[in-house]
Design an enzyme around this catalytic site. Structure first.
Site, short mmCIF file in Angstrom:
data_model
loop_
_atom_site.label_atom_id
_atom_site.label_comp_id
_atom_site.label_asym_id
_atom_site.label_seq_id
_atom_site.Cartn_x
_atom_site.Cartn_y
_atom_site.Cartn_z
N HIS A 51 0.87 -1.07 0.02
CA HIS A 51 0.04 0.05 -0.09
C HIS A 51 0.83 1.50 0.01
CE1 HIS A 51 0.09 0.15 4.31
NE2 HIS A 51 -0.69 -0.86 4.75
N HIS A 105 -4.80 -8.01 15.23
CA HIS A 105 -4.79 -6.91 14.59
C HIS A 105 -5.77 -7.38 13.00
CE1 HIS A 105 -4.26 -3.42 11.74
NE2 HIS A 105 -3.04 -3.85 11.29
N GLU A 107 -6.18 -5.87 9.83
CA GLU A 107 -5.89 -5.83 8.50
C GLU A 107 -5.45 -6.92 7.93
OE1 GLU A 107 -2.55 -2.77 8.11
OE2 GLU A 107 -3.28 -2.46 6.13
N ASP A 109 -3.68 -8.42 5.90
CA ASP A 109 -2.28 -9.31 5.94
C ASP A 109 -2.14 -10.11 7.05
OD1 ASP A 109 -2.03 -6.72 7.22
OD2 ASP A 109 0.04 -6.63 6.95
N HIS A 171 -1.38 -0.75 14.78
CA HIS A 171 -1.61 0.14 13.54
C HIS A 171 -2.96 0.70 13.37
CE1 HIS A 171 -1.47 0.14 8.78
NE2 HIS A 171 -1.32 1.12 9.24
N ASP A 190 2.04 -5.52 14.23
CA ASP A 190 2.55 -4.72 13.28
C ASP A 190 3.64 -3.95 14.08
OD1 ASP A 190 1.58 -5.02 10.98
OD2 ASP A 190 -0.01 -3.61 11.33
N TYR A 218 10.26 1.01 7.90
CA TYR A 218 8.55 0.37 8.25
C TYR A 218 7.96 1.38 9.14
CZ TYR A 218 5.37 -2.96 10.14
OH TYR A 218 4.28 -3.51 10.53
N HIS A 249 5.84 -8.95 10.91
CA HIS A 249 6.37 -8.94 9.63
C HIS A 249 7.95 -8.93 10.01
CE1 HIS A 249 2.97 -7.69 7.35
NE2 HIS A 249 2.83 -6.71 8.44
FE1 FEO Z 1 -1.57 -3.15 9.87
FE2 FEO Z 1 0.83 -5.67 8.97
O1 FEO Z 1 -0.99 -4.63 9.02
#
Ligand code: FEO
Length: 419
Positions: A51, A105, A107, A109, A171, A190, A218, A249
């Site tokens: 994104h 979370h 999101e 991913d 996040h 995150d 990041y 991540h």
């Molecule tokens: Fe806010 Fe890795 O997603």
């Protein structure tokens, strides 16, 4: 139970299972990061764009399996990697025996594999914050069974405990972290992430320079707007005994924790180095010449300078420079009564990420209207930055005298940066 599972894991992790899935041939080994706690995530070697953010090193989506009296998966992976995660889980336990799925979370991913996972693990109850529950309902429209948790809540898994701390906006509003005190292990989703795909799962397998560079990029592109929330999270985390952080991540932090927490604290406080960043685009070279003259003036004042040309540097790379630069100079010529679209795009991205405590300065060349540099200055002012001098807006092509004046302005601005 855990002894039998441990033995099975050793058998599986002792050999590399090369299975072909939609991402190609990938080794699908789980990795034991603490006794009976496994990384079972997915490696996305091919991701280059997240994104708006270039990810030249790819990324991982990290999920963690805790094998205890209650078997628990913490987070899932992007949906197209569900098979990778499932293979890794199956190397340790029958997914049907999993009791809890923690969603730190929403999101996609991290939650994208929740629907497939609930099919494979039908008895798993979803543990999440109340905002996480709402987010999952809005994303997936499923009637799942939830256990909603708040900051300070504990969930006993048998010999281990999961403690939850809500970290809204690190996040998304739903974000929370999970902590296992018996293992001094923090799973913060995150926070503390980096977009790195690699064969090694741990920070020391790559070295500080690479992981810090990617952690900074990041932070600058994902976490930067939420410095106040990060500070609150750091205060809470600072009170917890931690010897490992498993983000969602990139690599797992085990060797560089003090250095990581130190740089995060600096970034959250918007602390910068005594250096200047010049970002510009140009039409016929005049704004480029002005950027060069400003750089020379700043160097005359002893200020290190980074110069970024928007036709060759992506804005997500430039944000890593913004993270540590005390002053940001932005140059644009005027095109059709506006700043250049490349500069406008960069400023939109910059403004959304809300870096604070910077000095800002606008410059550019124009033919007749002169709106470009003025618009740049308006954006920098709207971000609450200090503007230490009049913008420089020159008509057509600057001559030698004008460039000397620009250099002198750079020298004066350099002195301000050093004050
Ligand atoms: Fe806010 Fe890795 O997603």
């Amino acid at each position: 139970m855990s002894g039998r599972i441990q033995d099975k894991t050793k058998l599986v992790t002792g050999s590399v299972l090369n299975l072909k899935n939609n991402e190609g041939v990938i080794a699908l080994r789980p990795v034991e990061i603490k006794p009976n706690i496994y990384w079972v995530g997915a490696i996305d070697w091919d991701l280059r764009y997240f994104h708006g953010y270039l990810t030249p090193r790819g990324t991982t989506y990290n999920a963690y399996l805790i094998v205890d009296d209650k078997i628990t998966l913490v987070d899932t992976v992007k949906n197209c990697f569900f098979d990778q995660m499932l293979e890794r889980i199956k190397a340790i336990v029958d997914p049907a025996k999993i009791d809890y799925l923690v969603v730190n979370h929403v999101e996609m991913d991290h939650s994208g594999s929740v629907p497939d996972f609930t099919e494979a693990a039908p008895r798993a109850r979803i543990v999440t914050s109340s905002k996480g529950k709402k987010g999952l309902e809005r994303h997936y429209k499923k009637d799942w069974e939830y256990l909603t948790v708040n900051s300070g809540d504990d969930l006993s898994l048998g010999s281990r405990t999961l403690k939850f701390v809500q970290t809204p906006m690190v996040h998304w509003p739903d974000s929370m972290v999970s902590y296992i005190p018996e293992e001094k292990l923090l799973l913060p989703n995150d926070a503390f992430g980096q977009h790195i795909a690699g064969a090694g799962r741990f920070d020391d397998q790559l070295g500080w320079d690479i992981v810090c560079e990617e952690a900074a990029k990041y932070y600058a592109n994902i976490v930067l707007p939420y410095g106040d929330q990060v500070k609150k999270a750091l205060e809470i985390i600072g009170r917890l005994p931690i010897d490992m952080i498993g983000p969602s991540h990139g690599v797992i932090w085990r060797s560089y924790l003090p250095r990581l927490l130190e740089v995060y604290s600096r970034w959250a406080d918007h602390e910068t180095d005594e250096k200047a960043l010049i970002v510009y685009d140009t039409m016929w070279g005049s704004t480029k010449e002005m950027a060069g003259a400003l750089a020379r003036g700043l160097e005359d004042a002893g200020v290190p300078v980074i110069t970024r040309f928007l036709q060759t540097s992506h804005m997500s790379e430039i944000m890593t420079d913004v993270l540590t630069s005390r002053a940001v100079f932005v140059g644009s010529p005027t095109l059709n009564n506006n700043m250049l679209p490349t500069v406008a795009g960069f400023l939109t991205y910059l403004k959304g990420l809300r870096p604070q405590k910077r000095l800002g300065f606008a410059f550019g060349s124009y033919g007749w209207g002169g709106q470009g540099a003025r618009q740049v200055q308006e954006v920098l002012q709207s971000m609450g930055w200090e503007i230490p001098g009049e913008m420089i807006n020159l008509q057509y092509v600057p001559d030698g005298e004008e460039l000397l004046a620009v250099r002198e302005a750079g020298r004066k601005l350099g002195k301000t940066i050093k004050e």
